[in-house]
Design an enzyme around this catalytic site. Sequence first.
Site, short mmCIF file in Angstrom:
data_model
loop_
_atom_site.label_atom_id
_atom_site.label_comp_id
_atom_site.label_asym_id
_atom_site.label_seq_id
_atom_site.Cartn_x
_atom_site.Cartn_y
_atom_site.Cartn_z
N ARG A 88 -11.35 -77.75 32.74
CA ARG A 88 -11.60 -76.94 31.59
C ARG A 88 -10.86 -77.47 30.40
O ARG A 88 -11.11 -77.26 29.22
CB ARG A 88 -11.30 -75.34 32.01
CG ARG A 88 -12.51 -75.07 33.05
CD ARG A 88 -12.18 -73.56 33.41
NE ARG A 88 -13.12 -73.06 34.31
CZ ARG A 88 -12.74 -73.10 35.81
NH1 ARG A 88 -11.68 -73.74 36.17
NH2 ARG A 88 -13.70 -72.57 36.67
N ASP A 148 -14.32 -65.18 38.49
CA ASP A 148 -13.79 -65.73 39.61
C ASP A 148 -13.61 -64.69 40.92
O ASP A 148 -13.62 -65.19 41.93
CB ASP A 148 -12.25 -65.97 39.34
CG ASP A 148 -12.55 -67.13 37.90
OD1 ASP A 148 -13.05 -67.75 38.19
OD2 ASP A 148 -11.25 -67.19 37.00
N ARG A 151 -16.75 -64.89 42.67
CA ARG A 151 -16.82 -65.98 43.54
C ARG A 151 -16.02 -65.75 44.81
O ARG A 151 -16.09 -66.25 45.78
CB ARG A 151 -16.37 -67.22 42.61
CG ARG A 151 -17.24 -67.71 41.70
CD ARG A 151 -17.12 -69.10 40.90
NE ARG A 151 -18.21 -69.53 40.15
CZ ARG A 151 -17.89 -70.11 38.96
NH1 ARG A 151 -16.62 -70.46 38.51
NH2 ARG A 151 -18.99 -70.50 38.24
N HIS A 175 -7.69 -68.89 34.04
CA HIS A 175 -9.02 -69.24 34.54
C HIS A 175 -8.96 -70.87 34.68
O HIS A 175 -9.62 -71.52 33.54
CB HIS A 175 -9.96 -68.87 33.46
CG HIS A 175 -11.33 -69.21 33.97
ND1 HIS A 175 -11.82 -68.91 35.01
CD2 HIS A 175 -12.50 -69.95 32.89
CE1 HIS A 175 -13.42 -69.08 34.92
NE2 HIS A 175 -13.34 -69.91 34.00
N1 LIG Z 1 -15.23 -68.46 31.06
C1 LIG Z 1 -16.15 -68.73 32.16
O1 LIG Z 1 -15.94 -68.21 33.09
C2 LIG Z 1 -17.09 -69.90 31.80
C3 LIG Z 1 -18.15 -70.03 32.69
C4 LIG Z 1 -18.87 -70.79 32.67
C5 LIG Z 1 -18.98 -71.63 31.35
N2 LIG Z 1 -18.10 -71.38 30.42
C6 LIG Z 1 -18.08 -72.29 29.20
O2 LIG Z 1 -18.84 -71.89 28.29
C7 LIG Z 1 -19.15 -72.69 27.50
C8 LIG Z 1 -20.92 -72.83 27.32
O3 LIG Z 1 -21.48 -73.51 28.23
P1 LIG Z 1 -22.97 -73.68 28.72
O4 LIG Z 1 -23.24 -74.22 29.92
O5 LIG Z 1 -23.69 -72.35 28.21
O6 LIG Z 1 -23.05 -74.82 27.74
P2 LIG Z 1 -24.55 -75.38 26.70
O7 LIG Z 1 -24.28 -76.64 26.35
O8 LIG Z 1 -25.65 -75.02 27.69
O9 LIG Z 1 -24.49 -74.48 25.63
C9 LIG Z 1 -23.56 -74.30 24.64
C10 LIG Z 1 -24.56 -74.02 23.42
O10 LIG Z 1 -23.41 -73.74 22.17
C11 LIG Z 1 -24.02 -74.29 21.04
N3 LIG Z 1 -23.06 -74.53 20.12
C12 LIG Z 1 -22.35 -75.63 19.92
N4 LIG Z 1 -21.40 -75.31 18.81
C13 LIG Z 1 -22.14 -74.35 18.39
C14 LIG Z 1 -21.80 -73.74 16.98
N5 LIG Z 1 -20.73 -74.11 16.29
N6 LIG Z 1 -22.50 -72.54 16.76
C15 LIG Z 1 -23.17 -71.94 17.50
N7 LIG Z 1 -23.60 -72.61 18.56
C16 LIG Z 1 -22.93 -73.82 18.88
C17 LIG Z 1 -25.09 -75.68 21.40
O11 LIG Z 1 -25.96 -76.14 20.65
C18 LIG Z 1 -25.39 -75.23 22.72
O12 LIG Z 1 -26.79 -74.66 22.91
C19 LIG Z 1 -18.50 -74.02 27.84
O13 LIG Z 1 -17.38 -74.14 27.14
C20 LIG Z 1 -18.25 -73.84 29.23
O14 LIG Z 1 -17.08 -74.37 29.55
C21 LIG Z 1 -17.01 -70.51 30.83
#
Ligand SMILES: NC(=O)c1ccc[n+]([C@@H]2O[C@H](COP(=O)([O-])OP(=O)(O)OC[C@H]3O[C@@H](n4cnc5c(N)ncnc54)[C@H](O)[C@@H]3O)[C@@H](O)[C@H]2O)c1
Length: 308
Positions: A88, A148, A151, A175
Amino acid sequence: MKVTVVGAGAVGASCAEYIAIKNFASEVVLVDIKEGFAEGKAMDLMQTASLNGFDTRITGVTGDYSKTANSDVCVITSGIPRKPGMTREELIGINAGIVKDVSANLVKHSPNTILIIVSNPMDTMAYLAHKTSGLEKNKIIGMGGALDSARFKYRLAEALGAPISDVDGMVIGGHSDTGMVPLTRMATRNSIPMTKFLSEERLEQVKEDTKVGGATLTKLLGTSAWYAPGAAVSAMVQAIACDQKKMFPCSALLEGEYGMDDISIGVPVILGKNGIEKIVEIELTDAEKNHIKESSEGVRKTNGLLEL
Ligand SMILES: NC(=O)c1ccc[n+]([C@@H]2O[C@H](COP(=O)([O-])OP(=O)(O)OC[C@H]3O[C@@H](n4cnc5c(N)ncnc54)[C@H](O)[C@@H]3O)[C@@H](O)[C@H]2O)c1
């Protein structure tokens, strides 16, 4: 209750869907940078309303933050997810700029909002929001521990051969694959300590499987998971929207709690209409204290990469 979700990708759309299905919000605004993408996701989701029986109105916009004005809760999921083999922490270069810009835009139009940070590396992105958004500390909440812990419960139930509703447990700490601290000592099955049912070795396996829960799914899916992350965010939004005073481990800015200062990391908190209503301090063993200290060192190292 108006909720904005920035990033209409996998996690953002899943989060919007669960919020709508639970039917507690009047409006969800999806925002994305990709032209037409949030509009498309919103329309597709709205076409499930009559089938799934919800009244929440979901709309989508491309980068137009005026449509997010006066949101009670804003969720940031925008940014890149990890690919198999990535940590991450490796996402910081791209995601820090996105989270900083997006939070500024959100706060400009919703100065009283509560912000939930999902984008990774989440503890550092939450810290960045604390340093740059101008919101009070109780209004910035990182989502990691809720997922988490879900999970962890899945792995505990699997080890027991029992339904998940039989088990309870919590994961605190950072995380990240190494930073998570699954509290096996406190995990229970119908209030009976898990140690009565599982050997030390099996519990250790549960702990390790939990810590790499995200990486395991990323390897299988080719990208990071979205159903459980979306469900975890929606449960947190519901706790705030419905003032439930429900306890989740969340990334919160610490000022002396757990002996830590100037760091956002996973600890048990009570969520209600003011966001983080209270940080709950629990007694930890020396081993758990050492683990969370190591975890905080990892988070601080990533925080050090921020250009503040
Ligand atoms: N905290 C957690 O537990 C957790 C869990 C899963 C995923 N995540 C994180 O969440 C994030 C998103 O994951 P995802 O699988 O949905 O990715 P994804 O690629 O499917 O979606 C991300 C979206 O963000 C958009 N985006 C990018 N820059 C942008 C901006 N400046 N303004 C608006 N939109 C913008 C993209 O166009 C895309 O549609 C990742 O960083 C991932 O690591 C965190």
